[in-house]
Design a protein around this motif. Structure first.
Motif, PDB file in Angstrom:
ATOM      1  N   TYR A   1      -1.907 -11.600  -0.935  1.00  0.00           N
ATOM      2  CA  TYR A   1      -1.680 -13.343  -0.447  1.00  0.00           C
ATOM      3  C   TYR A   1      -0.882 -13.705   0.482  1.00  0.00           C
ATOM      4  O   TYR A   1       0.464 -12.851   0.219  1.00  0.00           O
ATOM      5  CB  TYR A   1      -1.963 -14.171  -2.190  1.00  0.00           C
ATOM      6  CG  TYR A   1      -3.513 -14.319  -2.674  1.00  0.00           C
ATOM      7  CD1 TYR A   1      -4.658 -15.369  -2.134  1.00  0.00           C
ATOM      8  CD2 TYR A   1      -3.474 -13.724  -4.124  1.00  0.00           C
ATOM      9  CE1 TYR A   1      -5.199 -15.359  -2.311  1.00  0.00           C
ATOM     10  CE2 TYR A   1      -5.053 -13.563  -4.635  1.00  0.00           C
ATOM     11  CZ  TYR A   1      -5.871 -14.383  -4.448  1.00  0.00           C
ATOM     12  OH  TYR A   1      -6.545 -14.049  -4.688  1.00  0.00           O
TER      13      TYR A   1
ATOM     14  N   PHE B   1      -7.207 -21.674  -7.740  1.00  0.00           N
ATOM     15  CA  PHE B   1      -8.167 -20.535  -6.508  1.00  0.00           C
ATOM     16  C   PHE B   1      -9.595 -20.229  -7.381  1.00  0.00           C
ATOM     17  O   PHE B   1      -9.490 -19.748  -8.486  1.00  0.00           O
ATOM     18  CB  PHE B   1      -6.915 -19.741  -6.652  1.00  0.00           C
ATOM     19  CG  PHE B   1      -6.018 -19.211  -6.180  1.00  0.00           C
ATOM     20  CD1 PHE B   1      -6.088 -17.912  -4.752  1.00  0.00           C
ATOM     21  CD2 PHE B   1      -4.872 -20.117  -6.390  1.00  0.00           C
ATOM     22  CE1 PHE B   1      -5.273 -18.077  -4.764  1.00  0.00           C
ATOM     23  CE2 PHE B   1      -4.228 -20.051  -5.343  1.00  0.00           C
ATOM     24  CZ  PHE B   1      -3.374 -19.161  -4.402  1.00  0.00           C
TER      25      PHE B   1
ATOM     26  N   ASP C   1     -10.536 -14.595  -4.191  1.00  0.00           N
ATOM     27  CA  ASP C   1     -10.114 -16.042  -5.113  1.00  0.00           C
ATOM     28  C   ASP C   1      -9.026 -16.883  -4.320  1.00  0.00           C
ATOM     29  O   ASP C   1      -8.467 -16.447  -4.142  1.00  0.00           O
ATOM     30  CB  ASP C   1     -10.761 -15.596  -6.357  1.00  0.00           C
ATOM     31  CG  ASP C   1     -11.523 -14.747  -7.163  1.00  0.00           C
ATOM     32  OD1 ASP C   1     -12.154 -14.424  -6.795  1.00  0.00           O
ATOM     33  OD2 ASP C   1     -11.001 -14.699  -8.367  1.00  0.00           O
ATOM     34  N   VAL C   2      -9.612 -18.392  -3.837  1.00  0.00           N
ATOM     35  CA  VAL C   2      -9.144 -18.666  -3.048  1.00  0.00           C
ATOM     36  C   VAL C   2      -9.385 -20.142  -3.787  1.00  0.00           C
ATOM     37  O   VAL C   2     -10.184 -20.444  -3.566  1.00  0.00           O
ATOM     38  CB  VAL C   2      -9.030 -18.279  -1.639  1.00  0.00           C
ATOM     39  CG1 VAL C   2      -8.563 -16.935  -0.988  1.00  0.00           C
ATOM     40  CG2 VAL C   2     -10.343 -19.103  -0.735  1.00  0.00           C
TER      41      VAL C   2
ATOM     42  N   TYR D   1      -2.013 -19.428  -8.248  1.00  0.00           N
ATOM     43  CA  TYR D   1      -1.785 -17.814  -7.942  1.00  0.00           C
ATOM     44  C   TYR D   1      -1.811 -16.113  -9.716  1.00  0.00           C
ATOM     45  O   TYR D   1      -2.622 -15.666  -9.383  1.00  0.00           O
ATOM     46  CB  TYR D   1      -0.286 -17.757  -7.455  1.00  0.00           C
ATOM     47  CG  TYR D   1      -0.095 -15.844  -6.842  1.00  0.00           C
ATOM     48  CD1 TYR D   1      -0.679 -15.421  -5.775  1.00  0.00           C
ATOM     49  CD2 TYR D   1       0.429 -15.618  -7.826  1.00  0.00           C
ATOM     50  CE1 TYR D   1      -0.288 -14.104  -5.882  1.00  0.00           C
ATOM     51  CE2 TYR D   1       1.447 -14.161  -7.717  1.00  0.00           C
ATOM     52  CZ  TYR D   1       0.147 -13.318  -6.357  1.00  0.00           C
ATOM     53  OH  TYR D   1       1.152 -12.157  -6.151  1.00  0.00           O
TER      54      TYR D   1
ATOM     55  N   ALA E   1      -5.031 -16.433 -11.051  1.00  0.00           N
ATOM     56  CA  ALA E   1      -6.433 -15.671 -10.311  1.00  0.00           C
ATOM     57  C   ALA E   1      -5.840 -14.435  -9.263  1.00  0.00           C
ATOM     58  O   ALA E   1      -7.270 -13.162  -9.884  1.00  0.00           O
ATOM     59  CB  ALA E   1      -6.112 -16.178  -8.274  1.00  0.00           C
TER      60      ALA E   1
END
Length: 482
Positions: free
Chosen positions: A449, A156, A138-139, A461, A464
């Protein structure tokens, strides 16, 4: 005193000139210059940057994990499945920088209603976005690279949602490029892949579509078999794909700027001096008497190619054997993005899995032969009948799949992280595990990450990481989960 007097005089002169001509900037504008970058001008620099940075990381990361070569050092952490978090920064930063350029290209092409450039930009966006999400999970995607709009901490997005949108973009690109609007000469010159040919870009985009469909084919909710059958069989005329090696997507390097290889300025030692090809990589090519050996590797002794084991225990660094040929540094084909052989292997897999009715053996053999001729070598006589190459007509489905994916491994040589992504997806080729391998003996499933992302975008962050189950090398991305 004289020093200060001179400074005051200089300041007074500057102010006087500014007062005399307040329209100085307007007068000095070039009436023939563009205020903003033209969409086509963004293409080549972004493509070149991504391809070369991918080569950098292929040499350092992918080719070590996937046993193309083995570092000869007690610090062989990557070969032992230990990847430090700092490794992520280089890829994350450079990929997002160029994603911004591809999306700017699309926006500017939309402003002037250039459908050909719009299609090209969408394909580049998809190609790069897929690499980002495949490596991390996931980004940021939908609101990524929107700092100009005041979005500095994008959420994300779920990988499933990203892939769904990638497919929409490829459908749109196919529609734009089907209009077959030719580019002006100056725009063609700005395209290092296909010189602005919309038909060839369309074929590349649809081949990329198949690559990504197969990447997520383990997820039933994506209904991949139906889409593959549609674009390969029932609506094949609406989805043309590469038909020969000459239509492969390759940024062909030269030995003069602007398109020199990432390795152009490397000393030979920096490229091949402290590594050796792996025993796995060399032994298959030896068994097949594969002509690509002469293009890729040096001889360990006269007429003999040998590799070394990967993942060796600390303190047991092996003696160097065959390594990459120094001339490989500047080989034009290292700029491969996606080639015709890969497409044939994708189709062969789809046929083996019953998604399409095309003959798997024929597709496999096309893939094998074109993977060799891609590198400028002729297919040796009876090569397709050799042990280890000959189609296993009486083999199990798993054995034939392993055949296809082993040959595909070599077709993906130095192609960003594609070998590793395919291994994570399929488990093939079967790689030996050295005595020094750590991480519980598990091949890493993703990159962590970047550390700085935790501080600059902490809330998203954490969201996610919670959703994915952690920020660990062994956390599988969505398409790789059962």
């Amino acid at each position: 005193m004289k020093k200060y007097t001179n400074n005051y005089l200089l300041l007074a002169l500057v102010l006087l000139l500014g007062a005399c001509r307040k329209d100085f900037k307007e007068i000095n504008k070039n009436p023939n210059a563009s205020v903003a970058a033209r969409p086509e001008s963004l293409l080549a620099p972004a493509l070149y940057n991504v391809v070369n940075n991918n080569l950098n990381r292929a040499l350092r990361l992918n080719n070590v994990l996937m046993q193309d070569h083995v570092p000869l050092s007690n610090n062989n952490d990557i070969g032992r499945y230990m990847i430090r978090p700092a490794e992520s920064d280089f890829m994350w930063n450079n990929w997002y920088l160029q994603l911004n350029n591809f999306r700017d290209m699309y926006a500017k092409a939309t402003d002037v209603n250039d459908t050909t450039l719009m299609g090209m930009a969408l394909i580049c966006d998809v190609w790069l976005s897929a690499q980002i999400t495949d490596m991390f999970g996931d980004v940021p995607y939908f609101n990524a690279v929107k700092g100009k709009e005041g979005i500095y901490e994008p959420e994300f997005d779920r990988q499933q949602d990203i892939y769904t949108d990638l497919f929409k973009k490829l459908e749109a690109a196919n529609t734009f490029l089907a209009l077959n609007k030719a580019l002006a000469a100056e725009k063609k010159a700005a395209d290092p892949l296909y010189q602005g040919d919309p038909a060839l870009w369309r074929k590349f985009g649809n081949a990329l579509y198949l690559r990504l469909l197969m990447r997520v084919s383990g997820r039933a909710e994506m209904n991949v078999p139906a889409t593959v059958k549609r674009i390969v069989e029932t609506e094949v005329a609406q989805y043309p794909m590469m038909a020969a090696n000459t239509e492969s997507a390759v940024l062909r390097f030269t030995t003069t700027p602007p398109y020199t290889s990432e390795f152009y300025n490397y000393r030979d030692y920096d490229f091949n001096g402290a590594v050796s090809c792996s025993d796995f990589f060399i032994s298959n090519l030896n068994q097949w008497k594969d002509p690509r050996l002469a293009v890729w590797a040096t001889e360990a002794s006269l007429g003999v190619y040998l590799g070394v084991p990967s993942g060796y225990a600390e303190g047991q660094v092996p003696e160097q054997m065959s390594t990459y040929l120094a001339a490989l540094k500047n080989n034009p084909l290292l700029g491969n993005i996606m080639n015709y052989a890969e497409l044939q292997f994708l189709l062969a897999e789809a046929a083996l899995r019953g998604m399409i009715s095309l003959p798997a053996q024929e597709l496999y053999e096309k893939g094998v032969s074109s993977a060799i001729t891609f590198w400028g070598k002729e297919l040796p006589e009876n090569y397709l009948q050799k042990d280890g190459v000959a189609w296993l007509a009486d083999g199990t489905a798993a054995q034939r799949m392993e055949q296809v994916l082993l040959q595909k491994y070599y077709a993906l040589f130095f192609t960003d992280f594609q070998q590793w992504s395919e291994y994570r997806r399929t488990g093939y080729p079967v790689l030996p595990r050295g005595a020094g391998v750590q991480n519980g003996g598990q091949m890493p499933a993703r990159f962590k990450y970047p550390v700085y992302v935790q501080s600059v975008n902490g809330a998203h962050y954490n969201e996610a990481v919670s959703r994915m189950g952690g920020d660990d090398l062994n956390i599988k991305v969505w398409w790789n989960k059962p």
